[in-house]
Design an enzyme around this catalytic site. Structure first.
Site, PDB file in Angstrom:
ATOM      1  N   SER A  62       1.131  -1.517  -0.467  1.00  0.00           N
ATOM      2  CA  SER A  62      -0.116   0.191   0.371  1.00  0.00           C
ATOM      3  C   SER A  62       0.977   1.479   0.424  1.00  0.00           C
ATOM      4  O   SER A  62       2.082   1.640   0.824  1.00  0.00           O
ATOM      5  CB  SER A  62      -0.698   0.188   1.220  1.00  0.00           C
ATOM      6  OG  SER A  62      -1.991   1.274   1.237  1.00  0.00           O
ATOM      7  N   ASP A  64      -7.399  -4.684   0.942  1.00  0.00           N
ATOM      8  CA  ASP A  64      -8.317  -5.096   0.850  1.00  0.00           C
ATOM      9  C   ASP A  64      -9.490  -3.898   1.245  1.00  0.00           C
ATOM     10  O   ASP A  64     -10.317  -4.855   2.187  1.00  0.00           O
ATOM     11  CB  ASP A  64      -8.635  -5.381  -0.710  1.00  0.00           C
ATOM     12  CG  ASP A  64      -9.420  -4.256  -1.354  1.00  0.00           C
ATOM     13  OD1 ASP A  64      -8.500  -3.254  -1.929  1.00  0.00           O
ATOM     14  OD2 ASP A  64     -10.303  -5.006  -1.963  1.00  0.00           O
ATOM     15  N   TYR A  87     -13.428   7.712   4.392  1.00  0.00           N
ATOM     16  CA  TYR A  87     -15.135   7.989   5.052  1.00  0.00           C
ATOM     17  C   TYR A  87     -14.317   8.159   7.246  1.00  0.00           C
ATOM     18  O   TYR A  87     -16.427   8.054   7.038  1.00  0.00           O
ATOM     19  CB  TYR A  87     -15.694   6.805   4.656  1.00  0.00           C
ATOM     20  CG  TYR A  87     -15.757   6.389   2.744  1.00  0.00           C
ATOM     21  CD1 TYR A  87     -16.733   7.392   1.936  1.00  0.00           C
ATOM     22  CD2 TYR A  87     -15.539   5.681   2.654  1.00  0.00           C
ATOM     23  CE1 TYR A  87     -16.132   7.336   1.372  1.00  0.00           C
ATOM     24  CE2 TYR A  87     -14.827   5.404   1.517  1.00  0.00           C
ATOM     25  CZ  TYR A  87     -15.404   6.187   0.360  1.00  0.00           C
ATOM     26  OH  TYR A  87     -15.754   5.972  -1.023  1.00  0.00           O
ATOM     27  N   LYS A 124      -9.212   2.945  17.826  1.00  0.00           N
ATOM     28  CA  LYS A 124      -9.537   2.795  16.313  1.00  0.00           C
ATOM     29  C   LYS A 124      -8.908   1.648  16.347  1.00  0.00           C
ATOM     30  O   LYS A 124      -9.502   0.975  15.218  1.00  0.00           O
ATOM     31  CB  LYS A 124      -9.050   3.737  15.543  1.00  0.00           C
ATOM     32  CG  LYS A 124     -10.001   3.405  13.826  1.00  0.00           C
ATOM     33  CD  LYS A 124      -8.954   4.773  13.031  1.00  0.00           C
ATOM     34  CE  LYS A 124      -9.440   4.128  11.664  1.00  0.00           C
ATOM     35  NZ  LYS A 124      -9.503   4.852  10.344  1.00  0.00           N
ATOM     36  N   HIS A 128     -11.970  -1.741  11.893  1.00  0.00           N
ATOM     37  CA  HIS A 128     -13.114  -3.589  11.219  1.00  0.00           C
ATOM     38  C   HIS A 128     -11.165  -4.261  10.309  1.00  0.00           C
ATOM     39  O   HIS A 128     -11.038  -5.024  10.871  1.00  0.00           O
ATOM     40  CB  HIS A 128     -13.094  -3.439   9.715  1.00  0.00           C
ATOM     41  CG  HIS A 128     -12.213  -2.001   8.920  1.00  0.00           C
ATOM     42  ND1 HIS A 128     -12.208  -0.222   9.703  1.00  0.00           N
ATOM     43  CD2 HIS A 128     -12.484  -1.415   7.346  1.00  0.00           C
ATOM     44  CE1 HIS A 128     -11.791   0.462   8.809  1.00  0.00           C
ATOM     45  NE2 HIS A 128     -11.618  -0.526   7.542  1.00  0.00           N
ATOM     46  N   ARG A 129     -10.124  -3.051  10.326  1.00  0.00           N
ATOM     47  CA  ARG A 129      -8.635  -3.664  10.083  1.00  0.00           C
ATOM     48  C   ARG A 129      -8.269  -3.737  11.308  1.00  0.00           C
ATOM     49  O   ARG A 129      -7.448  -4.030  11.592  1.00  0.00           O
ATOM     50  CB  ARG A 129      -7.795  -2.183   9.800  1.00  0.00           C
ATOM     51  CG  ARG A 129      -6.737  -2.303   9.130  1.00  0.00           C
ATOM     52  CD  ARG A 129      -6.406  -1.239   8.633  1.00  0.00           C
ATOM     53  NE  ARG A 129      -6.745  -0.802   7.773  1.00  0.00           N
ATOM     54  CZ  ARG A 129      -7.364   0.029   6.841  1.00  0.00           C
ATOM     55  NH1 ARG A 129      -7.490   0.947   7.429  1.00  0.00           N
ATOM     56  NH2 ARG A 129      -8.145   0.281   6.449  1.00  0.00           N
TER      57      ARG A 129
END
Length: 204
Positions: free
Chosen positions: A10, A71, A159, A180, A185-186
């Site tokens: 990335s 991803d 977002y 966070k 999700h990560r």
């Protein structure tokens, strides 16, 4: 093999910062593919898993090192799961630069007059030890929230300023980075990945 250095497939500064914080306590050196002048891999696939796998194999092939690819994206219920795999390029015109601001502007415009604001972030992580690794390590997780019309917070990226979390009574961009990393999700996908890496002996 025991992992000591991993190439992160990335060039996203926000993602690099988050992954560095997650890997630092493990004694694993994370190398951005950008620092090795490795170009971004094509992402032609319709699923997060296929795109992540393609990026991981690409980075490993050009670096000669194990590679980790992420991803991820935002899926909105009322938009049939869009922007989904197109999240980073949602508002992109042809080959123009990616823009978080433009993506968010398009998202809010698409949701004008829509009352169902349910949404979820998706993260898929794929780690390969070599380009032709027959058994890539795959982990994924969802982070559920809803979309609000007004940006809140200055942390995060993508977002995050519009992704509202009921249980936290704030948007993702209002969370402290450490928190966070724990609840996103990560973060969830990363913990699932680490469990597998330890089970296979890749992490001590």
């Amino acid at each position: 093999m025991i992992l000591s250095s991993i190439v992160l497939a990335s060039g996203n500064a926000g993602k690099i910062k988050e992954f560095e914080a997650l890997f630092a306590p493990l004694g694993v050196t994370l190398i951005s593919q950008k620092s090795l002048n490795i170009p971004d891999a094509p992402e032609p696939h319709v699923t997060f898993i296929e795109n992540a796998l393609a990026k991981a194999r690409h980075a490993s092939a050009l670096s000669g090192l194990p590679a980790l690819a992420d991803d991820s994206g935002l899926c909105v219920q009322a938009l049939g799961g869009e922007p989904g795999v197109h999240s980073a390029r949602y508002a992109q015109v042809l080959d123009g630069p990616r823009s978080d601001a433009a993506n968010n502007e398009k998202l809010i415009k698409m949701l004008q007059g829509v009352t169902d604001r349910r949404a979820w972030y998706v993260a898929v992580l794929v780690l390969v030890t070599r380009p032709d690794d027959p058994q890539p390590v795959i982990a994924q997780a969802n982070w559920v929230g809803e979309i609000v019309d007004q940006a809140r917070g200055a942390n995060g990226f993508g977002y995050d300023p519009y992704f509202y979390l009921k249980e936290e009574a704030c948007c993702a961009a209002q969370l402290e980075p450490d928190k966070k990393n724990r609840i996103s999700h990560r973060g969830m996908a990363m913990r699932a990945l680490l469990i597998q890496l330890r089970q296979t002996g890749m992490l001590v």
